[in-house]
Design an enzyme around this catalytic site. Structure first.
Site, PDB file in Angstrom:
ATOM      1  N   LYS A 125       0.827  -1.198   0.000  1.00 50.27           N
ATOM      2  CA  LYS A 125       0.000   0.000   0.000  1.00 50.27           C
ATOM      3  C   LYS A 125       0.876   1.268   0.000  1.00 50.27           C
ATOM      4  CE  LYS A 125      -4.040  -1.963  -0.159  1.00 50.27           C
ATOM      5  NZ  LYS A 125      -4.985  -2.095   0.952  1.00 50.27           N
ATOM      6  N   ARG A 149      -3.437 -10.901   3.461  1.00 53.36           N
ATOM      7  CA  ARG A 149      -3.545 -10.871   2.002  1.00 53.36           C
ATOM      8  C   ARG A 149      -2.290 -10.176   1.479  1.00 53.36           C
ATOM      9  NH1 ARG A 149      -5.286  -7.644  -2.285  1.00 53.36           N
ATOM     10  NH2 ARG A 149      -6.526  -8.715  -3.866  1.00 53.36           N
TER      11      ARG A 149
END
Length: 237
Positions: free
Chosen positions: A182, A217
């Site tokens: 991210k 994940r």
């Protein structure tokens, strides 16, 4: 297909497949195109593996095609609020689900996200979504929750969530942490290229596991699995 099989060989427990980008600013993809991108891959993968396959979609039509092709879990970044037909389909098909929090759609979610208290606000949201899914007919023990790192959150929002992940255990459902690669990891770690954020991603993953997160994940399977094995060996009796 080769990438998915390589992930399995590296220790993946679930393969997550999506046909619509949900990164900030991404436009919606029509269901027909999303099906064309995902169903053939899922069908081909199902012939090669018995692993659970997750379909990452907001749409019932896409989830139905994916399930018919072999998908066994539905992962909705919109928290089952985008398509009112999706939760009833999952209930009818007895599919486990992952319900994620996002403030706004991908097109606008990073414009100006605001919260009174990000962790408590998202806790309340997920609690409400769990109750709605249970009322639809999805068993509580078939629901996974995801606080939605990076989905309508600033850097500070993300860090506050990461520091308070343990509160989500109060929801009574497994917690999935999806922070891999991210933007905030690149900002803090000084890595503009997402592909170079493996070390920061692993650091965040282990911080989540330290708070009891049950599912990660990730993109970098082998590296994360190695780090997790060492962390567990060094910290667990």
């Amino acid at each position: 297909l080769n990438h998915a099989l390589a992930m399995e060989a590296s220790g993946a427990a679930i393969i997550d497949i999506g046909g619509e980008s949900t990164r900030p600013g991404a436009a919606e993809v029509k269901p027909e195109e999303e099906i064309n991108r995902t169903a053939p891959v899922i069908a081909a993968l199902r012939e090669k593996t018995a692993l659970p396959i997750s379909i990452d979609t907001r749409k019932a039509q896409v989830a139905k095609a994916a399930h018919e092709s072999g998908a066994t879990l539905v992962n909705d970044v919109a928290g089952f609020t985008f398509d009112p037909a999706l939760a009833p389909f999952c209930a009818e098909a007895a599919l486990p689900v992952c319900v994620m929090h996002a403030q706004g759609t991908p097109e606008i979610m990073q414009n100006d996200p605001r919260y009174d208290h990000v962790a408590l606000d998202i806790y309340d949201y997920l609690s409400g979504r769990i109750e709605a899914l249970v009322a639809t007919g999805i068993a509580r023990d078939q629901i996974i929750v995801d606080p939605g790192i990076g989905f309508g959150k600033t850097l500070e929002h993300n860090l506050t969530l990461l520091r308070n992940l343990s509160i989500f255990h109060g929801l009574g459902c497994p917690i999935l942490l999806g922070a891999s690669r991210k933007r905030f990891i690149g900002t803090i770690g000084g890595r503009q290229d997402a592909g170079q954020r493996v070390h920061g991603s692993i650091a965040v993953a282990l911080a989540g596991v330290a708070q009891g997160v049950q599912m990660l994940r990730v993109h970098d399977l082998a590296e994360t699995a190695e780090a997790l094995a060492l962390w567990q060996a060094a910290t667990l009796a």
